[in-house]
Design an enzyme around this catalytic site. Structure first.
Site, PDB file in Angstrom:
ATOM      1  N   ASP A  79      74.558 100.014  77.772  1.00 45.27           N
ATOM      2  CA  ASP A  79      73.147  99.884  78.107  1.00 45.27           C
ATOM      3  C   ASP A  79      72.955  98.876  79.221  1.00 45.27           C
ATOM      4  O   ASP A  79      73.892  98.571  79.954  1.00 45.27           O
ATOM      5  CB  ASP A  79      72.318  99.543  76.870  1.00 45.27           C
ATOM      6  N   LYS A 136      60.609  93.102  65.593  1.00 48.68           N
ATOM      7  CA  LYS A 136      61.224  94.410  65.884  1.00 48.68           C
ATOM      8  C   LYS A 136      62.627  94.479  65.298  1.00 48.68           C
ATOM      9  O   LYS A 136      62.992  95.452  64.641  1.00 48.68           O
ATOM     10  CB  LYS A 136      61.293  94.638  67.405  1.00 48.68           C
ATOM     11  N   ASN A 137      63.424  93.425  65.566  1.00 46.53           N
ATOM     12  CA  ASN A 137      64.834  93.499  65.193  1.00 46.53           C
ATOM     13  C   ASN A 137      65.065  93.349  63.695  1.00 46.53           C
ATOM     14  O   ASN A 137      66.184  93.517  63.213  1.00 46.53           O
ATOM     15  CB  ASN A 137      65.650  92.475  65.993  1.00 46.53           C
ATOM     16  N   ARG A 157      69.843 101.765  70.889  1.00 47.06           N
ATOM     17  CA  ARG A 157      71.136 101.350  70.332  1.00 47.06           C
ATOM     18  C   ARG A 157      71.064 100.958  68.866  1.00 47.06           C
ATOM     19  O   ARG A 157      72.013 101.128  68.113  1.00 47.06           O
ATOM     20  CB  ARG A 157      71.640 100.134  71.098  1.00 47.06           C
ATOM     21  N   ASP A 199      67.968  86.643  73.945  1.00 40.40           N
ATOM     22  CA  ASP A 199      66.725  87.380  74.219  1.00 40.40           C
ATOM     23  C   ASP A 199      65.660  86.518  74.894  1.00 40.40           C
ATOM     24  O   ASP A 199      64.738  87.034  75.510  1.00 40.40           O
ATOM     25  CB  ASP A 199      66.167  87.965  72.915  1.00 40.40           C
TER      26      ASP A 199
END
Ligand code: EPU
Length: 452
Positions: free
Chosen positions: A150, A55-56, A126, A338
């Protein structure tokens, strides 16, 4: 669609069906969006599954497509809500996006872009701030909503902005927006006070259009940074040293669209490692890149989880009960923040007392109260969590507080007597593709909870 479940998974990557209600034209009656994930302990996990693209990485590669006109192709793209948000953002600039297969995403970037990222989209995710650098490079100006705070705290973007100012960008923050303009971007030396992932990426992308040489000192070293550099280099840029603390960008050359496959998702990989650690068993993760999880695997080894590299992926086995250890989160190559909620979930069920120190985000233990509802014995003091392992947790209704905490609660449920239901699963859908189907394919007793 969850191939083995009774109701469909939330199809967040297809906004046309995800946002319409069951029974509307073209939307089947049974398409009621699930409202939770139900987990029961179902014994050891066995089998193999495929790890998707990170994803990142994908989000930043999508932002980087705005650097050149033409048609890009990205493969192994996870069908998650954050990818949908990023494609909507690109479309709001004038790009067109479409999937030609389950995981092949095309982006058509026009000659002229509208460099305006609205609050509606930025407030959803974000990572939208990643468009600031490439829009400046391509258009010489950008107006991007401030992402705000957040789930982990205030999360400022001061390093992004001061670095861009060093490259010659005029930055003004007003009315909740960053207004940035540069007639000419100029290569410079930029020294980061902390190896920020997002700031490194924004500078790298902006610097591809800068005159001369930009040097980023104390750059982030995550595998996703090296992936972005590989993508930019394939487009025709000259980015050297990505993966090390010093990245040099020789800017100004022409860029062209490319076809690229992002690195595999190391955080998704960690979710299944945590799952097998808690439930026991033996699994194979095809497409995983163990070289990107070295420090984590060392820690997991201390905790009694065996992992090894195999051709095309990795293997893991949990023959015994987990054992407690000490964990400190750090920027790459350290143990990533994470993974932290997953590790705390594992320590909740390990033998002994574990100590976890969170060094990256000021406030990343919000989910701990949910684990405590499941019977975990955890005390948080500032940036540390002291976790006294229990033989079992007890299933309870809990709420996901963010993407990774949500996944951690689901895997904790595999070690909790009775039934756990995780609500607020929109967090999980932002970043984890097919979590329920993938866990089920390993034999876990997991299902979506249908909406009423
Ligand atoms: N920071 C500042 N000023 C800045 C930028 C960062 O003070 O200008 C601080 C942050 O507040 C934080 C630390 O520096 O305390 C690290 O932030 P960083 O910029 O490295 O993180 P990010 O780019 O905002 C990415 C990932 C996060 C991951 C972090 C750390 C994406 C989309 N997000 O965030 O992933 O935790 O790096 O590795 O790439 C997730 O995927 O769930 C996630 C949160």
């Amino acid at each position: 669609m969850d191939p083995t479940g009774d109701i469909p998974a939330p199809d967040t990557a297809r906004p046309d069906t995800a946002r319409r209600k069951a029974g509307e034209p073209g939307v089947p009656e049974e398409a009621t969006a699930p409202v939770g994930i139900r987990v029961r302990p179902g014994g050891p996990l066995h089998g193999e599954l495929e790890i998707g693209g990170a994803k990142n990485s994908v989000l930043k590669l999508l932002a980087a497509t705005t650097l050149a006109e033409g048609r890009f192709t990205l493969r192994r793209v996870p069908r998650i809500a954050d990818v949908t948000t990023m494609t909507e953002l690109l479309e709001s600039f004038g790009c067109r996006t479409s999937f030609s297969d389950r995981d092949v995403l095309h982006v058509h970037v026009p000659e002229r872009l509208e460099p305006h990222a609205s609050y509606d989209l930025v407030s959803r995710m974000r990572a939208s701030i990643a468009v600031l650098g490439p829009l400046l490079a391509r258009c010489g100006e950008a107006m991007v909503a401030l992402p705000g705070g957040d789930d982990f705290g205030s999360r400022p973007i001061d390093m992004h902005l001061s670095a861009l100012e060093r490259l010659g960008v005029d930055v003004e923050v007003s009315h909740g927006y960053v207004h940035a303009r540069a007639d000419v971007l100029k290569g410079e030396e930029v020294s980061l006070a902390w190896p920020s992932v997002g700031a490194t990426e924004n500078i790298m992308m902006a610097a591809t259009a800068a005159e001369g040489r930009t040097v980023i000192d104390n750059a982030a070293r995550e595998p996703e940074i090296a992936d972005l550099a590989a993508f930019l280099n394939r487009m025709g840029a000259e980015v050297l040293g990505a993966g090390s603390p010093t990245i040099t960008i020789n800017g100004g050359g022409p860029l062209a669209p490319v076809d690229h496959t992002p690195v595999p998702d190391r955080i998704e990989t960690a979710v299944f490692l945590a799952a097998v650690g808690i439930a026991g068993g033996e699994i194979t993760l095809r497409g995983a890149q163990p070289g990107h999880l070295r420090m984590l695997c060392d820690k997991l080894g201390e905790m009694n989880l065996r992992t090894s590299t195999i051709k095309g992926g990795m293997w893991a086995m949990a023959p015994h009960r987990l054992r407690a250890t000490e964990i400190v989160t750090l920027p790459y190559p350290g143990v990533a923040t994470d993974y932290q909620p997953l590790l705390v979930a594992m320590l909740s069920l390990a033998e002994g007392v574990g100590l976890v120190t969170e060094n990256v985000f000021a406030n990343r233990f919000r989910y701990v109260g949910e684990l405590i509802r499941m019977g975990a014995d955890i005390r948080v003091e500032g940036r540390c969590a002291i976790v006294r392992g229990r033989e079992h947790l007890s299933g309870a209704p809990v709420r996901a507080t963010d993407i990774r905490a949500g996944a951690a609660l689901v895997v904790a449920g595999l070690g909790a007597e009775g039934e756990t239901t995780v609500r607020d699963i929109h967090h999980i859908s932002r970043g984890h593709e097919d979590l329920v189907a993938k866990l089920k394919s390993l034999g876990a007793d997991v299902a979506w909870v249908p909406g009423t």
